[in-house]
Design a protein around this motif. Structure first.
Motif, PDB file in Angstrom:
ATOM      1  N   GLY A 213      10.086  13.162  -5.755  1.00 30.27           N
ATOM      2  CA  GLY A 213      10.851  12.814  -6.948  1.00 30.27           C
ATOM      3  C   GLY A 213      12.272  12.390  -6.604  1.00 30.27           C
ATOM      4  N   GLN A 214      12.787  12.911  -5.490  1.00 35.63           N
ATOM      5  CA  GLN A 214      14.169  12.597  -5.103  1.00 35.63           C
ATOM      6  C   GLN A 214      14.259  11.242  -4.401  1.00 35.63           C
ATOM      7  N   PHE A 215      13.122  10.681  -4.051  1.00 33.79           N
ATOM      8  CA  PHE A 215      13.153   9.444  -3.277  1.00 33.79           C
ATOM      9  C   PHE A 215      13.399   8.237  -4.188  1.00 33.79           C
ATOM     10  N   ASP A 216      14.356   7.415  -3.776  1.00 32.75           N
ATOM     11  CA  ASP A 216      14.691   6.198  -4.514  1.00 32.75           C
ATOM     12  C   ASP A 216      13.777   5.079  -4.032  1.00 32.75           C
ATOM     13  N   VAL A 217      12.927   4.582  -4.917  1.00 31.86           N
ATOM     14  CA  VAL A 217      11.923   3.597  -4.502  1.00 31.86           C
ATOM     15  C   VAL A 217      12.544   2.271  -4.068  1.00 31.86           C
ATOM     16  N   ASN A 218      13.816   2.092  -4.359  1.00 33.68           N
ATOM     17  CA  ASN A 218      14.466   0.851  -3.930  1.00 33.68           C
ATOM     18  C   ASN A 218      14.865   0.889  -2.452  1.00 33.68           C
ATOM     19  N   ARG A 219      14.762   2.083  -1.863  1.00 33.68           N
ATOM     20  CA  ARG A 219      15.094   2.207  -0.442  1.00 33.68           C
ATOM     21  C   ARG A 219      13.813   2.242   0.382  1.00 33.68           C
TER      22      ARG A 219
ATOM     23  N   ILE B  44       6.447  19.297   6.172  1.00 33.44           N
ATOM     24  CA  ILE B  44       7.196  18.282   5.420  1.00 33.44           C
ATOM     25  C   ILE B  44       6.242  17.461   4.557  1.00 33.44           C
ATOM     26  N   PHE B  45       5.099  17.125   5.105  1.00 30.21           N
ATOM     27  CA  PHE B  45       4.125  16.389   4.294  1.00 30.21           C
ATOM     28  C   PHE B  45       3.657  17.225   3.102  1.00 30.21           C
ATOM     29  N   LEU B  46       3.446  18.521   3.349  1.00 33.08           N
ATOM     30  CA  LEU B  46       2.989  19.379   2.246  1.00 33.08           C
ATOM     31  C   LEU B  46       4.045  19.454   1.146  1.00 33.08           C
ATOM     32  N   ASN B  47       5.324  19.466   1.563  1.00 31.64           N
ATOM     33  CA  ASN B  47       6.397  19.570   0.573  1.00 31.64           C
ATOM     34  C   ASN B  47       6.742  18.229  -0.060  1.00 31.64           C
ATOM     35  N   LEU B  48       6.160  17.177   0.485  1.00 31.61           N
ATOM     36  CA  LEU B  48       6.494  15.843  -0.007  1.00 31.61           C
ATOM     37  C   LEU B  48       6.154  15.696  -1.490  1.00 31.61           C
ATOM     38  N   ASN B  49       5.124  16.381  -1.890  1.00 32.26           N
ATOM     39  CA  ASN B  49       4.701  16.341  -3.280  1.00 32.26           C
ATOM     40  C   ASN B  49       5.843  16.719  -4.217  1.00 32.26           C
TER      41      ASN B  49
ATOM     42  N   ARG C 128       3.423  10.412  -9.292  1.00 29.39           N
ATOM     43  CA  ARG C 128       2.688  10.790 -10.513  1.00 29.39           C
ATOM     44  C   ARG C 128       1.922  12.095 -10.323  1.00 29.39           C
ATOM     45  N   GLY C 129       2.039  12.678  -9.124  1.00 24.55           N
ATOM     46  CA  GLY C 129       1.374  13.953  -8.861  1.00 24.55           C
ATOM     47  C   GLY C 129      -0.009  13.796  -8.275  1.00 24.55           C
ATOM     48  N   ASN C 130      -0.375  12.574  -7.929  1.00 23.93           N
ATOM     49  CA  ASN C 130      -1.689  12.333  -7.348  1.00 23.93           C
ATOM     50  C   ASN C 130      -1.595  12.411  -5.821  1.00 23.93           C
ATOM     51  N   LEU C 131      -2.293  13.386  -5.254  1.00 26.29           N
ATOM     52  CA  LEU C 131      -2.174  13.626  -3.816  1.00 26.29           C
ATOM     53  C   LEU C 131      -2.901  12.592  -2.959  1.00 26.29           C
ATOM     54  N   ASP C 132      -3.649  11.693  -3.595  1.00 25.96           N
ATOM     55  CA  ASP C 132      -4.313  10.652  -2.806  1.00 25.96           C
ATOM     56  C   ASP C 132      -3.290   9.818  -2.043  1.00 25.96           C
ATOM     57  N   GLY C 133      -2.126   9.654  -2.651  1.00 27.04           N
ATOM     58  CA  GLY C 133      -1.084   8.863  -1.999  1.00 27.04           C
ATOM     59  C   GLY C 133      -0.623   9.486  -0.700  1.00 27.04           C
TER      60      GLY C 133
ATOM     61  N   ILE D 281       0.856  -1.208   0.000  1.00 30.14           N
ATOM     62  CA  ILE D 281       0.000   0.000   0.000  1.00 30.14           C
ATOM     63  C   ILE D 281       0.882   1.245   0.000  1.00 30.14           C
ATOM     64  N   GLU D 282       1.952   1.180   0.816  1.00 29.61           N
ATOM     65  CA  GLU D 282       2.859   2.336   0.896  1.00 29.61           C
ATOM     66  C   GLU D 282       3.539   2.574  -0.453  1.00 29.61           C
ATOM     67  N   GLN D 283       3.977   1.487  -1.080  1.00 22.64           N
ATOM     68  CA  GLN D 283       4.632   1.640  -2.380  1.00 22.64           C
ATOM     69  C   GLN D 283       3.669   2.209  -3.413  1.00 22.64           C
ATOM     70  N   GLN D 284       2.425   1.754  -3.342  1.00 28.30           N
ATOM     71  CA  GLN D 284       1.426   2.285  -4.281  1.00 28.30           C
ATOM     72  C   GLN D 284       1.198   3.776  -4.021  1.00 28.30           C
ATOM     73  N   ALA D 285       1.161   4.121  -2.724  1.00 25.85           N
ATOM     74  CA  ALA D 285       0.945   5.529  -2.362  1.00 25.85           C
ATOM     75  C   ALA D 285       2.084   6.391  -2.877  1.00 25.85           C
ATOM     76  N   ILE D 286       3.317   5.898  -2.722  1.00 25.33           N
ATOM     77  CA  ILE D 286       4.484   6.663  -3.178  1.00 25.33           C
ATOM     78  C   ILE D 286       4.461   6.794  -4.699  1.00 25.33           C
ATOM     79  N   ALA D 287       4.140   5.688  -5.360  1.00 24.99           N
ATOM     80  CA  ALA D 287       4.075   5.732  -6.824  1.00 24.99           C
ATOM     81  C   ALA D 287       3.009   6.730  -7.272  1.00 24.99           C
ATOM     82  N   SER D 288       1.902   6.705  -6.560  1.00 26.07           N
ATOM     83  CA  SER D 288       0.811   7.621  -6.887  1.00 26.07           C
ATOM     84  C   SER D 288       1.244   9.072  -6.690  1.00 26.07           C
ATOM     85  N   LEU D 289       1.932   9.316  -5.580  1.00 29.55           N
ATOM     86  CA  LEU D 289       2.415  10.673  -5.285  1.00 29.55           C
ATOM     87  C   LEU D 289       3.442  11.114  -6.314  1.00 29.55           C
TER      88      LEU D 289
END
Lengths: 217, 451
Positions: A67-73, A58-63, A20-25, A10-18
């Motif tokens: 992009g800088q976050f490496d999904v492998n970590r 920080i959450f507001l700026n997460l959007n 893509r610019g989708n704030l639901d994540g 679920i977390e990975q899906q949320a990050i992927a969604s975010l």
């Protein structure tokens, strides 16, 4: 295990969604990490509204930052690094701390020691008391923000020294140094109350000694 | 030192201070909306021209979309069925244009003067009290127990708990609270220094019937929405007329949004208007977020909820860290309302206004921003350079059109002094009931009195 895996997915899906610019994540991540992040920040800045404000920011700026976050970590250490860094900066700006270079005066040690010492209970009983928490709280205040941060990362968030070095963009030796300095400072401030290795009588003796010193002043 | 004990103490301290019994998402979501509004505002200030173009495109798009929708609704049985299904909370207008009622003409003449000249110039006069007195007087405002008491009394009269906007919403403060004991409704009006007006109307039972045709909306403008678990309806636009028109026509891209929904036997309406020159456009989703986070005023921190802004100049002075300049000359019927410190723009905001006349207020808002330049450019108008002491000030009027307009009476004076940018805005609440102008001489008098 299944539950953990589901949460991770679920977390990975949320990050992927975010990403893509989708704030639901964002909602998923907020619900999962908000309280822990605010608590960690609170232990560093010692101010709840400030802790909430900086975590929300920080959450507001997460959007923008996601992009800088490496999904492998793992997301948690990466995110908590932002929280801890922001908390350190906030604490520095507010100067709610005493510099490492400025030693605590003997008088304040005595006062603190008096507050900390409770000769009666054993350590197991002591942990149940408000005094211990108060002592830890007061001791945290005496640390520099960086020292406070490493204590929180290590003992509250449970990061290893290697993870801390990575997430704080620092060398392992620096982390070790901060940890050592923080431990020493905490030991000096807390051992009278919470050290299981120290007999209560010794604590009491120390207390009397300090009180005598204070009496002479 | 025993690490286990330290860990336990840290966890206990943290969990005691920050319990996990509150869902954090609503608070973050509200800030997200506010942040999005501010981002839009920044974007607007940086790209005034481009935004205007976009707005025109958007408006064109909306009109085309509305026409397409209307064609769909009126041309197909499915469309007609869907339209019938949608219509629920708003009263539907059967025509997109209707003659202005005769009785309006006399009343409206003073507002809708068919000329670009201002209907009345107003003059500036010395503030009768010294500045400090003005400050003290200015404390009247929203956090006064009077309003809280008024809400509690209204709740007793109405028999239900009144909901209000959540605190700290885009610097909105309560402007007015109007109780209608016949229709059993309460209407709370909020404004902010950027010319935004948000109205929150609520009642029990069914939505009250509209008593004016201009309050109706064409079927095609009603869009389905959802406020939490409750179905809602959203409308953008209003019936309006030009100065020389004899009819009111549907203005689809008017800066007027409405959202209606019901929660059990309670109904609510949030409306939002704003000066296109001064405030960023809001979208349907922004209103929905507001709607989903209404709070009951008489519970919890009602004071904070109904104020949403600091009002004491002394507190602002501490935040500002520079000497705030206060005018000693003001237009005759203006009085100090409140002061704010805008964290985002890092400026001090002083708000003065008239008493409402026929539902409209004149506003005089002063921004003081240290560190030189400000990006607060809301549109391009006719610029007149005026010396203010050693500095050169700019008087700007006729935003976007370059000419003064009875629809856009906003005027602005700006200059820099001692590394502080001072901006004075004079504008009316969006209802066309206030069309006075200070002119460059009047604005200059106020500016001079701040030096």
């Amino acid at each position: 295990v299944d539950s953990d895996r589901t949460c991770t997915e679920i977390e990975q899906q949320a990050i992927a969604s975010l990403k893509r610019g989708n704030l639901d994540g964002l909602e998923v991540l907020v619900r999962r990490y908000y309280h822990q992040a605010v608590r960690a920040a609170y232990l560093i800045v010692h101010d709840r509204p400030m802790a909430e404000d900086l975590v929300q920011t920080i959450f507001l700026n997460l959007n923008e930052k996601i992009g800088q976050f490496d999904v492998n970590r793992s997301f948690r250490p990466w995110f908590m690094r932002s929280v801890v860094n922001a908390a350190i900066n906030a604490a520095v700006q507010n100067e709610h701390w005493i510099s490492l270079d400025v030693e605590i005066s003997e008088v304040s040690q005595i006062t603190l020691a008096e507050n900390l010492i409770d000769p009666g209970p054993s350590p197991e009983e002591a942990i149940e008391t408000e005094e211990v928490r108060h002592a830890v709280w007061q001791a945290l205040k005496k640390l520099t923000p960086n020292q406070r941060a490493v204590v929180i990362l290590r003992y509250y968030l449970g990061l290893s020294e290697a993870e801390m070095a990575e997430e704080l963009n620092s060398t392992k030796s620096s982390i070790k140094w901060w940890m050592r300095a923080a431990r020493e400072r905490l030991q000096r401030l807390l051992y009278l109350v919470v050290s299981p290795d120290l007999p209560p009588s010794q604590g009491l003796r120390r207390s009397k000694h300090l009180k005598q010193e204070r009496g002479h002043e | 030192m025993n690490e286990r004990i330290l860990k336990q103490a840290l966890h206990h301290l943290a969990e005691q201070a920050i319990p996990a019994d509150v869902d954090p998402w609503p608070a973050v979501r509200v800030r997200l909306t506010a942040s999005s509004i501010q981002a839009k505002q920044r974007e607007l200030t940086k790209n005034a021209f481009s935004m205007r173009t976009q707005r025109i495109r958007l408006a064109t798009g909306i009109i085309l979309a509305l026409l397409a929708m209307m064609a769909f609704f009126l041309a197909t049985p499915q469309g007609r069925a869907l339209a019938n299904k949608l219509l629920h909370y708003f009263v539907s207008a059967h025509e997109l244009s209707f003659p202005i009622p005769t009785q309006w003409v006399t009343d409206a003449a003073q507002y809708i003067e068919p000329t670009i000249a201002p209907t009345a110039y107003i003059t500036v006069e010395a503030v009768t009290q010294p500045s400090v007195e003005v400050t003290v007087q200015g404390k009247l405002v929203e956090t006064s127990p009077t309003l809280m008491r008024q809400i509690q009394e209204s709740e007793t009269d109405l028999g239900f708990q009144i909901k209000v906007l959540p605190p700290h919403q885009a610097q909105l403060v309560v402007e007015d609270l109007i109780l209608d004991p016949i229709l059993m409704t309460v209407y709370i009006v909020y404004t902010n220094p950027y010319g935004v007006e948000v109205g929150l109307r609520q009642g029990i039972g069914e939505f009250p019937p509209e008593n004016e045709r201009w309050q109706e909306v064409p079927e095609s403008a009603i869009l389905p929405a959802q406020v939490g678990e409750y179905p809602a309806e959203f409308v953008r636009g209003m019936f309006a007329g030009t100065p020389d028109s004899e009819a009111l026509s549907w203005w689809a891209d008017a800066p007027f949004l409405r959202l209606r929904w019901k929660e059990g036997d309670r109904w609510f309406e949030i409306s939002r208007t704003g000066h296109p020159e001064m405030s960023p456009p809001l979208e349907k989703e922004d209103l929905i977020v507001l709607a989903e986070h209404l709070v009951i005023a008489s519970l919890g921190n009602g004071e904070a909820t109904i104020s949403g802004a600091p009002v004491e100049l002394d507190a602002i002075k501490e935040q500002a860290a520079f000497e705030i300049r206060i005018p000693t000359q003001l237009p005759g019927d203006f009085f100090f309302r409140y002061a704010q410190y805008d964290d985002q723009a890092q400026c001090v905001v002083l708000v003065y206004s008239t008493e409402p006349r026929d539902g409209a207020r004149g506003f005089l808002v002063i921004f003081e921003t240290p560190q030189g330049d400000t990006n607060r450019v809301y549109g391009v108008g006719k610029i007149i350079s005026i010396p203010i002491g050693e500095a050169t000030g700019q008087y700007i009027v006729g935003y976007n059109t370059g000419e003064p307009s009875p629809y856009r009476p906003a005027e602005r004076m700006t200059w820099q002094e001692d590394n502080i940018t001072i901006e004075i805005f004079h504008f009316a609440s969006v209802i066309l009931g206030y069309n006075n102008r200070l002119g460059e001489d009047g604005m200059l008098e106020i500016a001079e009195s701040m030096r």
